[in-house]
Scaffold this active site. Structure first.
Site, mmCIF file in Angstrom:
data_model
loop_
_atom_site.group_PDB
_atom_site.id
_atom_site.type_symbol
_atom_site.label_atom_id
_atom_site.label_comp_id
_atom_site.label_asym_id
_atom_site.label_seq_id
_atom_site.Cartn_x
_atom_site.Cartn_y
_atom_site.Cartn_z
ATOM 1 N N LYS A 15 13.204 1.020 -3.763
ATOM 2 C CA LYS A 15 13.892 -0.235 -4.132
ATOM 3 C C LYS A 15 13.838 -0.471 -5.630
ATOM 4 O O LYS A 15 12.949 0.013 -6.336
ATOM 5 C CB LYS A 15 13.301 -1.432 -3.384
ATOM 6 C CG LYS A 15 11.781 -1.641 -3.504
ATOM 7 C CD LYS A 15 11.319 -2.435 -4.698
ATOM 8 C CE LYS A 15 9.800 -2.524 -4.802
ATOM 9 N NZ LYS A 15 9.302 -3.029 -6.077
ATOM 10 N N ASP A 145 6.469 -5.089 0.601
ATOM 11 C CA ASP A 145 7.759 -4.414 0.393
ATOM 12 C C ASP A 145 8.244 -3.658 1.628
ATOM 13 O O ASP A 145 9.359 -3.138 1.633
ATOM 14 C CB ASP A 145 7.654 -3.412 -0.764
ATOM 15 C CG ASP A 145 7.470 -4.095 -2.110
ATOM 16 O OD1 ASP A 145 7.809 -5.291 -2.221
ATOM 17 O OD2 ASP A 145 6.993 -3.430 -3.044
HETATM 18 P P1 ATP Z 1 4.085 -1.221 -4.819
HETATM 19 O O1 ATP Z 1 4.711 -1.379 -3.466
HETATM 20 O O2 ATP Z 1 2.643 -1.602 -4.877
HETATM 21 O O3 ATP Z 1 4.921 -1.722 -5.959
HETATM 22 P P2 ATP Z 1 4.563 1.350 -5.914
HETATM 23 O O4 ATP Z 1 5.970 1.588 -5.562
HETATM 24 O O5 ATP Z 1 4.265 0.997 -7.334
HETATM 25 O O6 ATP Z 1 3.942 0.321 -4.946
HETATM 26 P P3 ATP Z 1 3.580 3.473 -4.267
HETATM 27 O O7 ATP Z 1 4.109 4.827 -4.575
HETATM 28 O O8 ATP Z 1 4.106 2.806 -3.063
HETATM 29 O O9 ATP Z 1 3.727 2.603 -5.550
HETATM 30 O O10 ATP Z 1 2.009 3.623 -4.141
HETATM 31 C C1 ATP Z 1 1.017 2.776 -4.636
HETATM 32 C C2 ATP Z 1 -0.341 3.352 -4.220
HETATM 33 O O11 ATP Z 1 -0.429 3.344 -2.791
HETATM 34 C C3 ATP Z 1 -0.541 4.808 -4.610
HETATM 35 O O12 ATP Z 1 -1.179 4.918 -5.835
HETATM 36 C C4 ATP Z 1 -1.373 5.373 -3.487
HETATM 37 O O13 ATP Z 1 -2.741 5.356 -3.784
HETATM 38 C C5 ATP Z 1 -1.149 4.447 -2.294
HETATM 39 N N1 ATP Z 1 -0.365 5.037 -1.177
HETATM 40 C C6 ATP Z 1 -0.607 4.875 0.116
HETATM 41 N N2 ATP Z 1 0.317 5.485 0.877
HETATM 42 C C7 ATP Z 1 1.175 6.062 0.042
HETATM 43 C C8 ATP Z 1 2.344 6.835 0.252
HETATM 44 N N3 ATP Z 1 2.798 7.131 1.469
HETATM 45 N N4 ATP Z 1 3.010 7.247 -0.832
HETATM 46 C C9 ATP Z 1 2.543 6.925 -2.079
HETATM 47 N N5 ATP Z 1 1.436 6.235 -2.317
HETATM 48 C C10 ATP Z 1 0.751 5.774 -1.273
#
Ligand code: ATP
Length: 311
Positions: A15, A145
């Site tokens: 997103k 999210d």
């Molecule tokens: P947010 O929804 O917090 O904005 P983001 O998009 O910045 O998240 P994500 O890639 O969703 O970041 O991951 C945030 C953290 O969640 C990662 O650093 C990791 O430790 C943990 N995590 C748990 N499951 C997953 C997954 N399936 N893919 C990526 N990271 C994951």
């Protein structure tokens, strides 16, 4: 085909927050938000198979992007599977395989997309018969999210971002997404938001309001007005933690992007461009100075988590 699939494949979108307004934190430290989410055609894929050992839950990950993805029970796809089992009482197992394309910890909700795709795939594999609405409600327990990754399209998110209302956005938009390497932990960015607000003696509103100008620009399909309306109140704390983001945003604008913002809590940057060719030009120019940037072109997507194969 029989009603008992052996393998289900689902995709779910990353997103972009076209606007993100942040309110006061509640007693648990969760902030009230008013945000306009848009699904990107940058997809996570989750394949779910019935395992050899009937009750086992296992996970493998094939990542096409930088960054560490947990493969233990903290992975959001496995947490989604465990939650579905706890809620429905099923004891079925699954071998999950994630193909990651959304930047890790980049502010694009990649982990949430994995959870959403896992919920949708397992609902079918395990023949649970839950509605999308029920999956969204369950998903909210995994992360704010996740409901949007189930719903997709363009939507206004309030509450913690988990109360969703679709908004009309008829014009397809082309986005250049640039991941500058490294990551920002969402809780850390919110802590910086709180610290900066306290320093400035500012009181974030209890209930932030959606940006009505942006909603009108989206409904009218007016790209220039959409570009002008892009705004993220996590910009300042994200740039405070990663000052280089400001330089890249300025470069994206100087090199012709219609508008550019930090995506969610960053550090991925989202630049609105006219079309794919324009996006390639902006990308090439920005990468002349910052060769370490990983830039990807994508379009807005009307889809949320959905099944793409069943055997
Ligand atoms: P947010 O929804 O917090 O904005 P983001 O998009 O910045 O998240 P994500 O890639 O969703 O970041 O991951 C945030 C953290 O969640 C990662 O650093 C990791 O430790 C943990 N995590 C748990 N499951 C997953 C997954 N399936 N893919 C990526 N990271 C994951």
């Amino acid at each position: 085909m029989s009603g008992a699939p052996q393998r289900v494949v689902a995709t779910a979108p990353g997103k972009i927050n076209l606007s993100l307004r942040v309110g006061a934190a509640d007693e648990r430290g969760y902030h009230a938000l008013a945000t306009v989410f848009q699904a990107a055609d940058l997809l996570e894929t989750v394949e779910a198979r019935l395992p050899q050992d009937p009750g086992a839950l296992t996970l493998t990950v094939d990542s096409r992007v930088r960054g560490d993805v947990p493969v233990d029970t903290s992975n959001l796809a496995l947490r989604a599977a465990a939650l579905l089992r706890a809620e429905t009482g099923t004891t079925q197992g699954a071998a999950l395989h994630i193909t990651k394309r959304v930047p890790v910890a980049g502010g694009m909700g990649g982990g949430s997309a994995d959870a959403a795709a896992a919920l949708v795939a397992l609902n079918r594999l395990w023949r649970l018969g839950l509605s999308d609405r029920e999956l969204m409600l369950l998903g909210a327990g995994l992360g704010a999210d996740v409901p949007f990754a189930v719903l997709g399209g363009t939507a206004l998110g309030t509450g913690n971002g988990d109360q969703l209302q679709r908004v009309p956005a008829p014009a397809p938009l082309t986005w250049l997404l640039c991941a500058p390497g490294g990551h920002l932990a969402t809780p850390e960015v919110f802590r910086a938001f709180d610290a900066l607000a306290a320093q400035a003696d500012a009181q974030p509103p209890r209930t932030p309001r959606a940006d009505q100008h942006q909603l009108a620009a989206l409904a009218a399909g007016d790209r220039e007005a959409i570009a002008r309306s892009l705004a993220n109140e996590l910009h300042e704390p994200a740039v405070h933690l990663r000052p280089d983001l400001q330089e890249i945003l300025s470069a994206l604008r100087e090199h012709g992007a219609l508008g550019a913002i930090v995506s969610g809590s960053g550090p991925t940057l989202a630049a609105l461009v006219r079309d794919a060719q324009h996006g390639e030009e902006v990308s090439a120019r920005v990468r002349e100075d910052r060769g370490d940037l990983e830039c990807t072109l994508t379009r807005s997507s009307p889809y949320g988590a959905r099944i793409v194969a069943v055997d």
